[in-house]
Structure formats: structure tokens, C-alpha cells
Design an enzyme around this catalytic site. Structure first.
Site, PDB file in Angstrom:
ATOM      1  N   HIS A  15     -13.081 -63.750  20.963  1.00 19.52           N
ATOM      2  CA  HIS A  15     -12.186 -63.812  22.311  1.00 19.52           C
ATOM      3  C   HIS A  15     -12.554 -65.046  22.934  1.00 19.52           C
ATOM      4  CE1 HIS A  15     -15.604 -62.132  24.720  1.00 19.52           C
ATOM      5  NE2 HIS A  15     -15.795 -61.587  23.796  1.00 19.52           N
ATOM      6  N   HIS A 298     -11.419 -59.511  31.514  1.00 23.29           N
ATOM      7  CA  HIS A 298     -12.413 -60.411  32.320  1.00 23.29           C
ATOM      8  C   HIS A 298     -12.261 -59.836  33.832  1.00 23.29           C
ATOM      9  CE1 HIS A 298     -12.542 -63.918  29.143  1.00 23.29           C
ATOM     10  NE2 HIS A 298     -13.605 -62.813  28.817  1.00 23.29           N
ATOM     11  N   CYS A 611     -43.611 -59.593  20.854  1.00 20.95           N
ATOM     12  CA  CYS A 611     -42.212 -60.499  21.515  1.00 20.95           C
ATOM     13  C   CYS A 611     -41.129 -60.435  20.787  1.00 20.95           C
ATOM     14  CB  CYS A 611     -42.846 -61.725  22.326  1.00 20.95           C
ATOM     15  SG  CYS A 611     -43.217 -62.896  20.786  1.00 20.95           S
ATOM     16  N   HIS A 747     -29.220 -19.975  44.981  1.00 17.12           N
ATOM     17  CA  HIS A 747     -30.344 -19.879  43.628  1.00 17.12           C
ATOM     18  C   HIS A 747     -29.379 -19.930  42.234  1.00 17.12           C
ATOM     19  CE1 HIS A 747     -29.614 -15.561  44.979  1.00 17.12           C
ATOM     20  NE2 HIS A 747     -29.692 -15.461  43.754  1.00 17.12           N
TER      21      HIS A 747
END
Length: 831
Positions: A15, A298, A611, A747
Site C-alpha cells: 500500500h 489511514h 539481542c 457473591h
């Protein structure tokens, strides 16, 4: 001609935003570059965003880039790295289905008989404001403007003006707004967009207004025919820039929908373009109801980024008669409450109180250091590529940066960044970090990350080639400049240095010599700098694993790059579809290697982190904790969930899990072991201060039950407060729980409660409990797990017996604060 073949990695297809980024990557080369979608048999100029969008490319489509020209070899090398490594980052993360699924209407709301309209959740949240209808404008007046000899000149002027306006907005915006505006700028600067308007004027003799509209309709028709919802929803972007062009060209035809929000407003419209959204005063935009906007438009992305709730699926004619009336847009339950009465408004006030408590608690949890359930400390840090990412990472709870990819400063440019530019970038992230550690990985360039201005020849296998620390001696001046910049910045914070692709001691000894030379130079030049710096290496080449003990004499820490290490350990190219299924770090050999690295480093007083992608995989967190890793570095959105999960894990149980995993014979056995692993639940007391409240100002029974159930959700005792509340109300339907003496004991036994709890609210004024026993001033709610057996009867009986005692009741009503109530109950009750 050279070719790059690949499968489209973009979950939402090709897109506007990824098309713009791909166009930018391709436009820096003189060669002709053609994009081909083999599924669609569609070809496009890769230097045209609009042409790329028009190929209708979806996730996993077979694609290729054909490159032909004088710089085709360099272009292929750089573009191949972009496609295989970075292209996927140009797409946006969309909300999950669960995030867009409306909760069932809570009984505490439905019992108040609100006037409701039902819609579909597009962006979650709750907003209160006045309903304001935004009418769509017809473009017929622009289409009817006759052709003029000045049309071509006016088009160029309007395109330039719009580009200038977008550039100005880009300078003022950040985040999602900046990304979307960049995509719009790319579209109007696209040769095909403007060229088609010109062709319509010259070949079909259309006036400028008609040509702009015809071009818009043609492009929108092509997008509307796409099989992808995401691409169909890009119609709004094309309509947006086309309408902006029309408004710039004929400003006298001012659109009627130029809206100024002067008070909290719920905006109702057929659709809203991104530019219209960005023009609104978001402080007064309480919510939106958009009849035709899709889930991935968007405008919706901007709304979510701005925490604006949005509903769809409500016809405008059903809402128009309510224009000007107050309303509550509830994009959690998927309803619009029209002209709410006091009771309904009170429900949403309680909901807002709970939301504020939840937000505050989440912020506090993110700020807390990461510990396991048995207090084993582990650092949870972020991987980032630019200084701009740092504040967001810290907001997500990052305790530092475990990997700052400095090579991003060197890429997509004609020359290397100078020392001052680098210094300012590094200083910026250190200042944002305060005393948090920032690990700067020195430039990992060359090989798969080709930099044209370095003129490194193309290689057959760049992942095993001339890259990272291997190129530093040839480009010693470039490396020294980076070291100087990092050392200068290090005087402003907790900077650490990490060297990539190390395989021998000779390399790290050479690097240490260069660091000392840089320090001497900085002293000579009279520049502020750090006198020393913590030094570590990336462990990604298997040879390092066998001499970790020697490296411990020269460096301070190790960070395992699991992505490359997996490739090198198994001799598997993860970008090669024929062997990529073999790419799997969760195997006995890989885990044993991690175990050896951690054990050896710890014996010599060094810490070890990871990492790569593995560090943020929640499924494998028990293994990583059990192996003894000291730090996990990951993309920042994953941090809150990983911290939360870590708090549920016992490090000793995880250590035993890791030991068993290392004894397995296959990856399948390890996965089975993980599936069977059940972390021991954190045990919480039945009574806790976090569930006791005094002087609560509730207007009715519904608010009391809503608040107490919602509070259990805030405190992590239930993940399903709405469902828990429904169970409480079902019990209320059997018989009201008012027990007399101004007390009620709602309850339930419920599958939705994780930790059985007693919640207490002493009220500021009595409320009608709809009971023969009169009004209620004290609510004691019991929520017990479905597997509690008869324990609920025992708890209920104890409470009932105590409440018959006048002195006990008076003590409860007279208690000064929540702590006094807790102390009294802990003294008088035994569970």
C-alpha cells in the site's frame, strides 16, 4: 539485467507507505527498475509509488525486481538487503481481532435502560461529547469548470503548493502522522499521478477539475478491485490528495465541511480523510462515527495513535436526528448512548475512574525493574535504530537500550555522517535515557548491508563476507570517527560499546587499541569525552563460543545475536525458502551452546544478554530465564508483556526446564516440554488493601458492582471483569444479596476469577439495593474460583455470623480507613 526474487513480506500488502519507501530506495539508482507481481502478472515502474500500489500486491505474493543499467550490480546488492531485511518494517502493525471485538454489554449498564445504538468497534475507548454531523461535499462544481489555457500552469502551481504544505506539516508532525503525510507527498510527486491528469486534459480535452476527479476515480476503481481490504481502504488517501488539489486550485469554492471543534465533540461522517482528521483540534475530538471507513484506513491509524475511539456500522440517517445532543461513544461495548441520563452518565464516570486506575498502574508496572516471581533480576531493554525511538521505548518500560543500531546513520545517503552529526545523535539518546545504559553497536555495514560510497565489491555470500569489524582496519578513519563521537557522547550518560561479528581475540585487541588512540586524540583536541567505556562483543560467530574464557579477559559483557548465530551454527540462509525451515534456535545444540556461554562468562564475572528476535519471544522466556541470561533486548512494543510474564515465572522451575531442554534429542521434544510447562500461579491473599474502599460515592447498586468487579480487573485478579460481573448479576437474579443492617454481600463462584477475593466498599451515602432488607451502606463482595469447592459457603457463613454481631458491624462502619478495615477482618476472620 539482474533480478531479485522474493515473496511479499507485508501483512497488509503493498500500500501507500511501503510503496513510497520502496520507491525511495529504487529512485537513488540510475538503472531502470521494474517491479513484477507474478500472481497478478502485473508490472510497474518501481520508481512510481502509484504504479507500485496499482499492482495489487498482497502478502506472500511471488514478486521480483528487474534491474537494468550502469549501476545494476550495486543496486541489486543494496536493494536485496532492503527487501530481505528492512522492507517488512515499512508496514504498520494493525490491531488484533480481539482488540476490535466489542465486550458484551455489562449488566450494570443495561439495567439502567440507556438509549443505545449498536455499531462496530474500529478504535477502542470511550468518549463523551456532542453529536455533530459532517456532511459530504459534492465535487460536481469542480467537474463542471470548463477547460482553460491556464490549466497546465495551474496544475503545476497546485502540485507545488500542496507539496510545500505537506512538507511544512512533515516538519511539525511525528509518529504515524509523519509516516502517512510522507506517503501522501510521495503520491503527489509521482510522475504517474500528475502524468495521468495531464493526459486526460490533452487527450480527452477535460478541464483541470474534471481531469483531477477522473484520475481520482480511475485510481480508486483499481484499488477498489483489490482482493485486499487494506488496499481497498487506500481509496481514502487518493481521494484526500485529489480533493486537496481541488481546494488549492479553487480556494473560492470553500468546502462546507471545514469544521472547527469548540467543545467536546463526537464527529459523525460518512468518511474522513487523513488530512481532515489532522486539521481537527484533537483536544475537543471525543470520538468519531464513520459510516464507511474500513479497519485499516489511514484515518483509523491516526485515530488509534491519538487514542480517539471510533465506531462504524451506524447509518448516518439513524444518527442525524440526534445531531446536537449529548452522547457517549462507547467503543469498548460497541454502542452509542444517546442523551444519557444521570445513571448512565454515572456508569461512564465509574468506567473512567477504572480506566484512569488501570493506566496509572500500567505506567507504574512499566517503570518497575523486571524480576521473576522469586526475585531473580533480569534486565529488559530495547533494540532501536534511531534516537527518536528512545522515548517510546522508555515509555514501554525499557530499562535501557541493549542494541542501538548505529549503522542506520550510514545508510540511504551519499556520504558517511561526520563526527558532529553522530555525536549529536548519540548524545540525544543518552540525554533521553538519564542513567539508563545505552549499548551502541558500532557500524555493522558491508556484506549484506551495502553502503555505495564505500565501494565494497559485491560478494557471493555477503552474510559470511566482508562486513562489520572485518572492514574496520581498511576504513580505520571512518571507525575512528565513530569512536570519537561515541566517546564524546558517553560523557553525557551511561554509554557502552559493542563490537559486531567478532571471531578472534586479535580483532578485539585491535579495537581496544583504536579506542585508546581516539581518547588520546580527544584529549589533544580539548573535547569533552569519557575517559573509559564499557566494552562488549556480539556473540554471533560460533568460534567465539570456544574461547569465551579468553574474551572474558578483554571485554566486560557479551550479547548473543541469535539471528546470525542460528544461521552460522546450522549453515542455514534464513532468506533461502528451500532451507529456511531449518532455521530454528530452539534445538538441543543451540541451547547447549547458550548454556556454555552463560556458564563460562558467569564463572568469570561477566554478564550475558541476547539481542536477536529470540529475546522477545514470550513462549521461550522460561528457557531464557532458566539458562541464566542477564539481559533480554527486544523491540519495545514487546516489553510490557514480557515484563508481566516474567513476574509469573519461578527462576528455579525455569532452570530445571532449561536443564531438561538441553537433554532433549530434538526441537520437537523441546517444544513438547514447553507446552507442558505450567508456571505456578502467584498466590494472592483473599483479603488485600487494594480491594478495600471507604467513602465511595455510588448512586446505585449497579455502580457498586461495576466498580468492585472492574477494580479486580485493574489489579490483575481477573482478566475478564465484564464476564465476572455477569456471574455476580446472575447470582443476584436468584435472590437479592442484601442481608440487612445496611449490608449487602454479592457473591459468585466463577471461572473468570484468577485469584479468589473479598472486595469491600463502604459507601458515602446509602443506596437502594432493591431488597426487602432496606438500603445498603456497606458492600462486601465475594468472588471465588470455580474450583474452590465448598470454600465459598465457609467464607459466606463466617461473614454472616460476624455481621449479626452489632459490635463487629459498628467497628466496620466506624473504621477510619481501608487499612483499619483490613486489620479488623484479618483479626476476626479465619479462612
Amino acid at each position: 539485467m539482474l533480478t531479485i526474487q522474493f515473496l511479499c513480506p507485508l501483512p497488509n500488502g503493498l500500500h501507500a507507505r511501503p510503496a513510497w519507501e520502496l520507491k525511495e530506495q529504487c529512485s537513488q539508482w540510475q538503472s531502470e527498475i521494474t517491479f513484477i507481481n507474478h500472481r497478478q502478472n502485473a508490472k510497474a515502474d518501481a520508481k512510481s509509488s502509484l504504479a507500485l500500489i496499482g499492482t495489487g500486491t498482497l502478502f506472500n505474493d511471488s514478486c521480483s525486481l528487474n534491474i537494468s543499467g550502469s549501476d545494476e550490480e550495486q543496486a541489486r546488492r543494496v536493494l536485496e538487503e532492503y527487501i530481505l531485511v528492512r522492507f517488512i518494517d515499512s508496514d504498520s502493525v494493525q490491531p488484533t481481532q480481539a482488540e476490535l471485538t466489542a465486550h458484551p454489554l455489562p449488566r450494570s449498564l443495561s439495567r439502567l435502560n440507556p438509549d443505545l445504538l449498536y455499531g462496530n468497534v474500529l478504535a477502542s475507548g470511550v468518549g463523551v461529547g456532542t453529536l455533530t454531523l459532517l456532511q459530504s461535499d459534492s465535487l460536481d462544481s469542480y467537474r463542471a469548470i470548463p477547460a482553460s489555457a491556464q490549466d497546465s500552469t495551474r496544475l503545476e502551481h497546485s502540485l507545488a503548493t500542496l507539496a510545500e504544505q505537506l512538507n511544512q506539516q512533515l516538519r511539525e508532525r511525528d509518529g504515524e502522522s509523519k509516516t502517512i503525510l510522507s506517503a501522501h507527498l510521495s503520491l503527489i510527486q509521482d510522475d504517474e499521478f500528475a502524468g495521468n491528469i495531464r493526459r486526460l486534459m490533452t487527450e480527452q480535452h477535460q478541464g483541470l477539475g474534471a481531469a483531477i476527479i477522473s484520475n481520482m476515480e480511475q485510481v480508486c476503481a483499481k484499488l477498489s478491485a483489490s482482493a485486499s481490504d487494506y488496499l481497498r481502504e487506500r481509496v481514502s488517501d487518493i481521494r484526500d490528495i485529489s480533493e486537496q488539489l481541488l481546494h488549492i486550485t479553487w480556494p473560492e469554492l470553500k468546502p462546507r465541511n471545514n469544521l472547527v471543534l469548540e467543545k467536546p465533540t463526537i464527529l459523525v461522517a460518512e468518511d474522513l480523510t487523513p488530512s481532515q482528521f489532522l486539521s481537527l483540534d484533537l483536544k475537543n475530538l471525543a470520538g468519531m462515527i464513520l459510516e464507511k471507513t474500513g479497519r485499516t484506513s489511514h484515518t483509523l491509524i491516526l485515530a488509534r495513535a491519538s487514542a480517539i475511539p471510533v465506531l462504524s456500522g451506524l447509518p448516518l440517517d439513524a444518527i442525524a436526528r440526534y445531531a446536537g445532543q449529548p452522547a457517549v461513544l462507547d467503543a469498548q461495548c460497541g454502542v452509542l448512548a444517546i442523551n444519557p441520563n444521570d445513571a448512565v452518565s454515572g456508569y461512564y464516570q465509574v468506567a473512567q475512574t477504572l480506566a484512569d486506575k488501570r493506566q496509572k498502574q500500567q505506567a507504574q508496572a512499566a517503570a518497575q525493574l523486571a524480576y521473576s516471581r522469586d526475585n531473580k533480576r533480569i534486565d529488559i531493554v530495547a533494540n532501536i535504530g534511531t534516537a527518536l525511538e528512545a522515548p517510546g521505548a522508555f515509555a514501554n518500560g525499557a530499562e535501557g537500550v541493549g542494541l542501538f543500531r548505529t549503522e542506520m546513520l550510514y545508510m540511504d545517503r551519499d556520504s558517511a555522517p561526520d563526527e558532529q552529526e553522530q555525536f549529536e545523535a548519540y548524545q540525544q539518546v543518552l540525554l533521553a535515557a538519564g542513567d539508563k545504559p545505552i549499548i551502541f553497536r558500532t557500524m555493522d555495514i558491508g556484506g549484506d548491508k551495502s553502503i555505495p560510497y564505500l565501494n565494497i565489491p559485491q560478494e557471493e555470500n555477503p552474510f559470511l563476507g566482508y562486513r562489520a569489524v572485518r572492514i574496520y582496519p581498511e576504513f580505520a578513519g571512518l571507525f575512528r570517527t565513530q569512536l570519537r563521537a561515541i566517546l564524546r557522547a558517553a560523557s553525557f550518560g551511561n554509554a557502552q560499546l559493542m563490537i559486531p561479528m567478532v571471531h578472534s581475540l586479535d580483532q578485539i585487541l585491535w579495537v581496544k587499541g583504536e579506542i585508546q588512540k581516539a581518547i588520546v586524540e580527544l584529549k589533544r583536541d580539548g573535547l569533552r569525552h569519557a575517559e573509559t567505556i564499557t566494552l562488549g562483543i556480539m556473540v554471533e560467530v560460533p568460534s567465539v563460543c570456544y574461547i569465551i574464557d579468553h574474551f572474558c579477559d578483554e571485554v566486560d559483557f557479551f550479547s548473543i545475536g541469535s539471528n546470525d548465530m542460528t544461521q552460522y551454527l546450522y549453515a542455514v540462509d534464513r532468506n533461502n525458502p528451500r532451507v529456511s525451515p531449518l532455521y530454528n534456535p530452539i534445538t538441543p545444540s543451540f541451547l547447549r551452546m547458550l548454556q556454555q556461554i552463560v556458564t563460562t562468562a558467569h564463572q568469570r564475572g561477566k554478564w550475558v544478554g541476547i539481542c536477536g528476535e529470540l529475546g522477545g519471544e514470550s513462549r521461550y522466556l522460561p528457557l531464557l530465564l532458566g539458562l541464566g541470561l542477564d539481559e533480554l533486548s527486544m523491540s519495545s512494543p514487546r516489553i510490557p508483556a514480557v515484563k508481566s510474564q516474567l513476574r509469573q515465572l519461578d527462576s528455579e522451575a525455569c532452570r530445571e526446564l532449561a536443564r531438561q531442554a538441553c537433554e532433549c534429542r530434538s526441537a520437537q521434544e523441546i517444544e513438547a516440554l514447553l507446552t507442558a510447562f505450567t508456571p505456578e500461579e502467584d498466590v494472592r491473599p483473599l483479603l488485600a488493601l487494594e480491594n478495600i474502599f471507604v467513602d465511595q460515592d455510588f448512586s446505585n447498586k449497579e455502580q457498586a458492582i461495576q466498580f468492585l468487579c472492574g477494580n479486580l480487573g485493574v489489579n490483575g485478579r481477573t482478566e475478564h471483569p465484564f464476564e465476572l460481573e455477569e456471574d455476580v448479576w446472575q447470582r443476584e437474579e436468584i435472590v437479592t444479596t442484601g442481608v440487612g443492617f445496611g449490608v449487602a454481600i454479592p457473591h459468585t463462584k466463577s471461572q473468570w476469577i484468577r485469584h479468589s477475593s473479598i472486595s469491600i466498599a463502604r459507601l458515602a451515602k446509602p443506596v437502594d439495593w432493591q431488597s426487602e432488607m432496606g438500603e445498603v451502606e456497606l458492600v462486601i463482595m465475594l468472588t471465588l474460583g470455580a474450583n474452590e469447592g465448598m470454600n465459598h459457603v465457609k467464607v459466606f457463613s463466617q461473614l454472616a455470623r460476624k455481621l449479626v454481631n452489632k459490635n463487629f458491624r459498628q467497628s466496620l462502619f466506624a473504621a477510619q480507613d481501608a487499612q483499619s478495615i483490613l486489620t479488623l477482618l484479618e483479626t476476626e476472620l479465619t479462612f
